[in-house]
Each structure stands twice: as C-alpha cells, then as structure tokens.
Design an enzyme around this catalytic site. Structure first.
Site, short mmCIF file in Angstrom:
data_model
loop_
_atom_site.label_atom_id
_atom_site.label_comp_id
_atom_site.label_asym_id
_atom_site.label_seq_id
_atom_site.Cartn_x
_atom_site.Cartn_y
_atom_site.Cartn_z
N ASP A 263 0.80 -1.22 0.00
CA ASP A 263 0.00 0.00 0.00
C ASP A 263 0.84 1.28 0.00
O ASP A 263 1.76 1.43 0.81
CB ASP A 263 -0.88 0.05 1.25
CG ASP A 263 -1.85 -1.10 1.33
OD1 ASP A 263 -1.91 -1.91 0.40
OD2 ASP A 263 -2.56 -1.19 2.36
N GLU B 54 -10.83 -0.55 3.00
CA GLU B 54 -9.47 -0.20 3.41
C GLU B 54 -9.00 1.08 2.73
O GLU B 54 -9.57 1.51 1.73
CB GLU B 54 -8.50 -1.34 3.08
CG GLU B 54 -8.77 -2.63 3.82
CD GLU B 54 -7.69 -3.67 3.59
OE1 GLU B 54 -7.19 -4.21 4.59
OE2 GLU B 54 -7.36 -3.94 2.42
#
Length: 500
Positions: A25, A190
């Site tokens: 990420d 998320e």
C-alpha cells in the site's frame, strides 16, 4: 559491487518499485518544499522515496518502523503549515498519522518530521485514537478542512468509514460514520481517501470524492476499489448516488489502495494519486526477484459530466511525456476482419489512438505479442463492453495466499459509459504491466502481465466489420533507473536520475 538491479526480468522501467523486498500500500503521500514523498508498506514498516517530478525517485531510509505499540501499518501525511500541533516550534513540518498494529489491536498514532522527512519521531502520547472496540480500524487519511478550520481524519472501520476532527492532530473527536447500505460490502473497506474536485472544471460546482479499497473476496474475484461522489461539511459525508449504485475505480485487477498526495501547491491545482499494482488475492506471488510489488503511474483526477452522471476520470500526469524516447506516428489504418502487425517492437512504451467504426463486432489492440502470447484490449460492440484479456499474456501460475491457483489468466469486462462510435485509448505498457485509459480516462484497466521478453510485438485487429485507427502514436519510454548497488529501503543508497 554494481549489480543488475532494476534490470531483472519483469522489472518495471518507469514505475516506482523498491530495490528489494515486498512493496504494498502507498502511504504518507505529501508534497513539501518541492519534493513528493512516497512512502509505502514494507512488511509493517514505511519504506520511503522522494521525487521532484513524480518520475525519478531517490530511495531514503525507512520512515517508520515498529515499536512497543506494534508495527507501523498504513496511513497518510500532511504539512502542518500553522504548527497546530505545537511540534515544530512555530514553523511548518510534516506530520504522519498511521495505524499501530499489535496482537490484533489497531489504533491510530502520530509521527512527525522537522527536517523534510529525513528523520521521523513518534509522538510520546500515542495512540492519538485508541481502538474503539473494532477488529478492523485502520488506514487513516488526514486532511485540513478550511471551512471548519479543523483537521479531518477518515479511517476504515470494517465495511464502513469513520470521520474524526481535531484542532491540532493530537486531540480527536468522533464526528460520524458512513457506509451502511452504501456501495459494495463484498469485504472490509481499506485505505480511504477524501478530497474535493470541481465538476467539469467549474470551481463553483465542487463535489467530494470518498474512495475506499475493498479487500480480497470471492464476490469481486479478488480485491478492488470503489468511489462515492457527494457532499462533505467537515463532519459528515452524504452520498449523491443511490446507495445501491457501485462505482468501480478500475476495471482491471491490479490497482489497489490508491491514495492522493496532500499539499500539492495551489498553483499546480491538480489532485494526483497512484495505487499499488497488485491484488490481495496474490499479493507477493509474482515471478520477480529480489523485488515484489510496484506503484502505478501517477494519475490526475477530475469529475466530468457524462450524460446525466458525474463520473471520476483519471488521466496520466503530463510529466510522463518527459520520458518519451523514440516516437512514431502512423498513418490512418483501416482494419477489416483481420489483424495488422505494426512495424514496432518494445516492452516499455506509451500508445495513443482514436478508433472509429460503423458496423462491427469487436476491435482493439494486441500488446506484447509473439506467436504464442498476446495481451488483448479493446471494445466489443455486441455487448457494449470494454475489455482487457490476459488469458495468453505469459506466465500465469500465480497462487493465492492459500497456495491455490489465483485465476490470474482472465478476461476483464466493463460496460462502456459513452455510446458514440468513436473511442480513445491511452495505454502505458511496461515490462510487466499494462494501464489502459479509455474514453479520456473515464474507464481504466490496470493489470500485471508476465510475457516472455521476446513477446514484444504490437498488432491491431477487428472482427465482424471494419475499424479505422487514427492518431496512432507510439512513444518508447526511457528508463528512470541506472545500474545501482544492491540495497534495501533501509539504507542510505539513493537512486540516480537517468534515462537508462
């Protein structure tokens, strides 16, 4: 000893990747004093790179590592211009809000830097938001909300998000929650992002975009992402769309956790983001070594009216033109029930094209071709769908986290928003990726591919009629890397700028 770093098989040549190890990420994305900071998840730590142009990157030491409160999971960074936190002696400084994770418990913490992000200290009073009793409570995105004169945090909380506000980045107040009955609930939400955008460039018509990624699940066949368009008053987000309407961000399978850069100067005026090019179905099973994972190209975002709908559009940033090497512009080509092989070979390039037709079943492009391989993309008029097909793109024995086949070799389809018999495509091909921007970026496909290095051809095709390809331009892309020493993001070794 100088090794062959950044020249390994499948190594992307104009995308950010780590020298070694597993990148996931994007984190801590902020612009400050002429530098873009790009942090990223690096096995519970924050890897760190900086750039002045979003093209050439210098790797810095780790920004954040674990401590007694746990690993440093995803989060964001901002410039505290007014020193609201009191951490910078009245001067501007960088503040990062991130998730601490330990023994299954997730909470939000603060770190700060007074030296342009070269070193970071953690706030002594962490966590600034303790866990409120939720299993999934992570990935804070922080922004300054001028109308209320307060900081806002949006943080994922299972299949919804929570909003908090603060005067100083330290003391946070819960404001509201969003998500029930809204969009897709296929898996946990998320890496949220929240930002305003003008509709059709009209500064008097501004809407807010709330973006969330959706974790690995069977319903969407892997992880994916969705966006909401609506209103935000500093405390509550209101969706302008029907709650059951889902707006997917990317129709490929490898654009996840996209987050935008904070504090891009007003004179620039763009909202720019990028995402992690992978999928939580098969996060680190790529046939690459010693590196795993990379970022997409940066993209400028806008809201555009198409018919009666306001939609999010993504366009490759203009800076990418600086990487163009040898370019070719082809004459108009008509393809009728067949395939035309172009006089071009390459594995890292940019392609621009417009296609027009009257009666046809299907047309498109065949990228990275050989006698046995091709990545196929185009438009099926019969079903009114855009598609990307990687069933014959090369290596596909990718496994999921359980060790089972991840159904990597697939065709991806998306209903086309426009109805005109004129299609634009802007494509970016690299050693192991393809990013397709259809219809001026209204619909995007991002996909990993692993073709044989010898699969370097490019073809046009049409079936069930004829298609006219015009404005066809191909630009070979120069590499942003030079041979460098083996290292990791935790060392002081820097990447040199260069053209490969």
């Amino acid at each position: 000893m100088v090794a062959t770093a950044y020249q390994e098989p499948y190594r992307l040549q104009y995308h950010l990747s780590a020298p070694s190890g597993a990148m996931s990420d994007p984190n801590g994305m902020v612009c400050f004093e002429g530098e873009y900071h790009q942090c990223y998840q690096y096995t519970g730590r924050w890897g760190h790179a900086v750039s002045r142009d979003l093209l050439y990157w210098e790797h810095l030491p780790l920004a954040l590592a674990g401590d007694e409160l746990g690993d440093a999971w995803s989060g964001s960074a901002v410039v505290d211009w007014r020193d609201t936190s009191g951490l910078f002696n009245g001067k501007p400084g960088l503040a990062a809000v991130f998730t601490h994770f330990k023994d299954g418990l997730q909470s939000q913490s603060l770190a700060y830097s007074s030296d342009k992000g070269r070193t970071w200290a953690k706030f002594a009073g962490n966590p600034v938001i303790p866990n409120p009793g939720l299993k999934d409570f992570r990935d804070p995105k922080v922004l300054w909300h001028p109308e209320t004169g307060r900081w806002v945090m949006v943080v994922s909380a299972d299949k919804r998000v929570r909003f908090y506000s603060s005067p100083n980045l330290i003391d946070w107040t819960f404001e509201s929650e969003f998500g029930e009955g809204q969009g897709s609930h296929a898996a946990v939400w998320e890496c949220p992002d929240l930002f305003p955008l003008a509709v059709d460039g009209n500064d008097h018509d501004v809407k807010w975009v709330l973006h969330v990624s959706i974790g690995d699940n069977e319903e969407t066949d892997g992880s994916t992402a969705q966006c909401f368009i609506g209103r935000f008053d500093g405390r509550q987000f209101v969706n302008d769309l029907p709650g059951n309407e889902v707006r997917w961000t990317d129709f490929g399978r490898d654009f996840y956790a996209a987050v935008s850069y904070s504090d891009i100067p007003e004179e620039d005026g763009r909202r720019i983001w990028l995402g992690w090019m992978s999928n939580w179905m098969y996060p680190f099973d790529a046939p690459t070594d010693p590196w795993k994972g990379a970022m997409s190209i940066p993209r400028a975002l806008s809201l555009r009216t198409e018919g009666e709908a306001v939609r999010l559009a993504q366009q490759p940033i203009a800076e990418l033109k600086r990487l163009r090497g040898e370019s070719s512009q082809l004459r108009e080509l008509r393809v009728e029930d067949g395939v035309i092989r172009l006089d071009f070979t390459g594995s890292s390039y940019e392609l621009e094209a417009t296609v027009e037709w009257e009666e046809i079943d299907e047309f498109g492009f065949r990228f990275r071709t050989s006698d046995s391989e091709a990545t196929v993309a185009g438009y099926c008029a019969r079903t009114h769908e855009l598609f990307l097909d990687r069933t014959r793109s090369g290596f596909s024995d990718i496994r999921n986290r359980s060790g089972n086949p991840a159904r990597f070799a697939k065709r991806f389809n998306a209903p086309r928003y426009r109805s005109a018999n004129r299609l634009t495509l802007h494509a970016f091909v690299d050693a192991s990726s393809i990013e397709l921007f259809f219809d001026d970026g209204l619909q995007v496909f991002t996909s990993l591919i692993y073709p044989d290095p010898g699969s370097a051809g490019l073809e046009l095709f049409a079936s069930g009629g004829s298609a006219v390809f015009t404005g066809l331009r191909i630009h070979k892309m120069t590499s942003i890397w030079r041979p460098m020493h083996n290292d990791t993001p935790g060392t002081n070794r820097s990447c040199e700028q260069g053209t490969g």
